[in-house]
Design an enzyme around this catalytic site. Structure first.
Site: not given
Ligand code: GTP
Ligand code: SPV
Ligand code: MN
Length: 578
Positions: A56, A184, A193, A213, A235, A237, A264, A362
């Site tokens: 983004r 993207y 979003k 979110h 995002s 995290c 999400d 992704r």
């Molecule tokens: P968006 O789709 O961007 O909103 O992200 P999200 O909040 O759904 O994050 P996601 O679960 O995809 O995790 C993103 C990154 O954080 C990945 O590389 C994971 O491997 C890492 N991650 C997720 N949970 C943990 C955790 O409990 N510990 C650690 N160390 N890393 C984590």
């Molecule tokens: C984020 O960045 O928080 C996402 C991926 O969930 S996107 O839909 O590209 O914003």
């Molecule tokens: Mn997100």
């Protein structure tokens, strides 16, 4: 719109398999997507975006309202008149030689009083195929529209994918979204979003509900009762990972089971029982690929082995895909996310390793593919929310978990959240930035008003959910994570539910309640001596330092910030100093 964009052709998306398959075929022929090995990955495709179009672009994202004050210091502003004029010049003739697809879609179950309808016009087949996974789209939505006639008008053209002419524009007062020169996800899947957060948050304030979110997961307890938790992490995290976790061995015998409602976005409202109920308006995951493996997220691996679109991952010679942190051996060769031949160990001109997959690569997959998919996904009322969690990436400072003293204090904790920047948005990695409720890039109006709205929502509930803050990312002096994370996070969720059900006491600190170490069930997890203490430590000196950053942030809202936030700020400083 057709007159403006001048497409050669207009096609209505009806939601049938036959139309989707025809579009897949065309997209493969045009080189827009690559068909992967259909025996190993049935229904799966790979897509590559342009090199400068991989996340983004918040600096090119605008909220366009009549008054600048209404978007606050948290958004870029343009007047609607200037924005329409600027964008029209770019959209002019942008679809020449292309087809314009018309996608009627519903965010939320079709016909639920809680759902919102949109219609996206786009010249990208990739967008159509993604929208078919991420939303309820097609004929059924058109029929619903005959009864409602209110919808968000969404216009997208990839145009020339020119970053210098890229604009992501929101006109909440007109219920309109325009996006141009990007391909993207977060910039172009306009139901996500743009509609479900930026425009929806604007509507939610007017209509007295919450568009957040947030993930929603259900924890089925040994007695069969399911409790639902909503969680806001910025995002990349950990929302997707948490929402489908597999209980760790040591806790499995207790009989917990996790149900995924969403990863999400959560739309929540106070129902007639005075409690907060939430649903996930999406029908798919648009999840981060790197780091996804059978150790971190076995349920996701079972989800993305069919009917999935991969974006910007490594293509293997055998017609499958790979990313950094995937299972098994690193492939000996492949084609990287930029379409170039790749081998492990390659470095760029600055000596930096070249990754096979982009860090923000992704996958788009239907939620119903997940073994953990909740049976309440389509329920028009959603699920009751027992607790809310805020969290971020903090190497230092924030303990593993702490609990707010009450709703108002919880809103303050959310409002003062901060996290280290990830690759989900363009900018400097690792920099700590304030991200209230993980909504800083997504709140479609002045965040000072948003905090007021949260305070008011709490007053409108009989029993507001308890609010917690978590941090899975605290590190030791060598920069190594202290907490193993992923499935082990269930230990923290268990404590959170125990607190909600008044089963355990807690230790009062200046920032909130933290667990008695003995109340976290650590069966089967051997942390080195002293690690749990480090994870739970609250250093008042460090927090006083943090409070300076909070004050600077709050000052940006000037007189608009609700006085309750300053009251909480002063009370925190007092507790830290005493
Ligand atoms: P968006 O789709 O961007 O909103 O992200 P999200 O909040 O759904 O994050 P996601 O679960 O995809 O995790 C993103 C990154 O954080 C990945 O590389 C994971 O491997 C890492 N991650 C997720 N949970 C943990 C955790 O409990 N510990 C650690 N160390 N890393 C984590
Ligand atoms: C984020 O960045 O928080 C996402 C991926 O969930 S996107 O839909 O590209 O914003
Ligand atoms: Mn997100």
């Amino acid at each position: 719109m057709a007159r403006l964009c001048e497409p050669d052709d207009i096609v209505w998306i009806d939601g049938t398999d036959s139309q989707r398959e025809a579009l897949e075929k065309e997209a493969v022929q045009e080189g827009e997507i690559i068909r992967l090995d259909q025996d190993k990955l049935p229904g799966c495709f790979l897509h590559r975006t342009a090199k400068n179009d991989v996340a983004r672009t918040e600096h090119l994202t605008f909220i366009c309202t009549k008054k600048k004050r209404d978007v606050g210091p948290n958004n870029n502003w343009m007047s609607p008149r200037a924005a329409y004029a600027k964008a029209k010049a770019i959209f002019k003739g942008s679809m020449r030689g292309r087809t314009m697809y018309v996608i009627p879609f519903s965010m939320g179950p079709v016909g639920s009083p809680f759902s919102k309808i949109g219609v996206e016009l786009t010249d990208s087949r990739y967008v159509v195929l993604n929208m078919l996974i991420m939303t309820h789209a097609g004929e059924v939505v058109l029929r619903q529209l005959e009864q409602e006639d209110k919808f968000t008008k969404c216009l997208h053209s990839k145009a020339q994918i020119d970053i210098n002419k890229r604009l992501i524009l929101h006109f909440p007062e007109d219920n309109t979204i325009w996006s141009v020169n990007s391909g993207y996800g977060g910039n172009v899947l306009l139901g996500k979003k743009c509609l479900s957060l930026r425009v929806a948050s604007f509507l939610a304030r007017k209509e007295k509900w919450l568009a957040e979110h947030m993930l929603i997961l259900g924890i089925e307890e040994p007695n069969g009762q399911i409790e639902y938790i909503a969680g806001a992490f910025p995002s990349a995290c950990g929302k997707t990972n948490l929402t489908m976790l597999e209980p760790p061995e040591g806790l499995r015998k207790k009989g917990y089971r996790i149900w995924t409602v969403g990863d999400d976005i959560a739309w929540m409202r106070v129902d007639s029982d005075g409690a907060l109920w939430g649903l996930n308006p999406e029908t798919g995951f648009f999840g981060v690929a790197p780091g996804t493996n059978s150790e971190t997220n076995p349920n996701m691996l079972k989800t993305i082995n069919k009917n999935t679109i991969f974006t910007n991952v490594l293509q293997k010679p055998d017609g499958t895909v790979w990313w950094e942190g995937a299972d098994g051996e690193v492939p000996e060769e492949g084609i990287d996310w930029q379409g170039r031949p790749w081998k492990p160990g390659m470095v760029d001109e600055n000596g930096k390793p070249i990754t096979g997959a982009h860090p923000n690569s992704r996958f788009t997959a239907p939620i119903i593919n997940a073994p953990t998919a909740s049976f309440r996904l389509e329920q028009h009322h959603g699920v009751p929310i027992s607790a809310m969690i805020f969290g971020g990436r903090r190497q230092h400072l924030a303990p593993l978990v702490y609990e707010a003293f009450n709703w108002q204090h919880g809103v303050f904790i959310g409002a003062t959240m901060a996290s280290e920047r990830t690759s989900a948005q363009v900018g400097k990695l690792g920099e700590v930035r304030r991200d209230p409720m993980a909504m800083f890039p997504f709140c479609g109006y002045n965040m000072a008003d948003y905090f007021k709205h949260w305070l008011a929502m709490g007053k409108g509930m009989n029993k507001p959910p308890r609010i917690f803050h978590v941090n899975w990312f605290r590190t030791d002096q060598n920069g190594k994570f202290l907490w193993p994370g992923f499935r082990e996070n269930l230990r923290v969720l268990e404590w959170i539910l125990d607190r909600c059900n008044n089963k355990v006491s807690a230790v009062k600190t200046a920032i909130g309640f933290i667990p008695n170490a003995s109340d976290l069930d650590m069966t089967g997890l051997d942390l080195p001596d002293g690690t749990l203490e480090k994870l739970l430590a609250v250093d008042n000196q460090d927090w006083l330092e943090e409070s300076k950053g909070i004050k600077d942030f709050f000052k940006k809202f000037e007189g608009d910030l609700p006085p309750e936030m300053w009251q909480e700020f002063e009370a925190l400083e007092k507790r830290l100093k005493s």
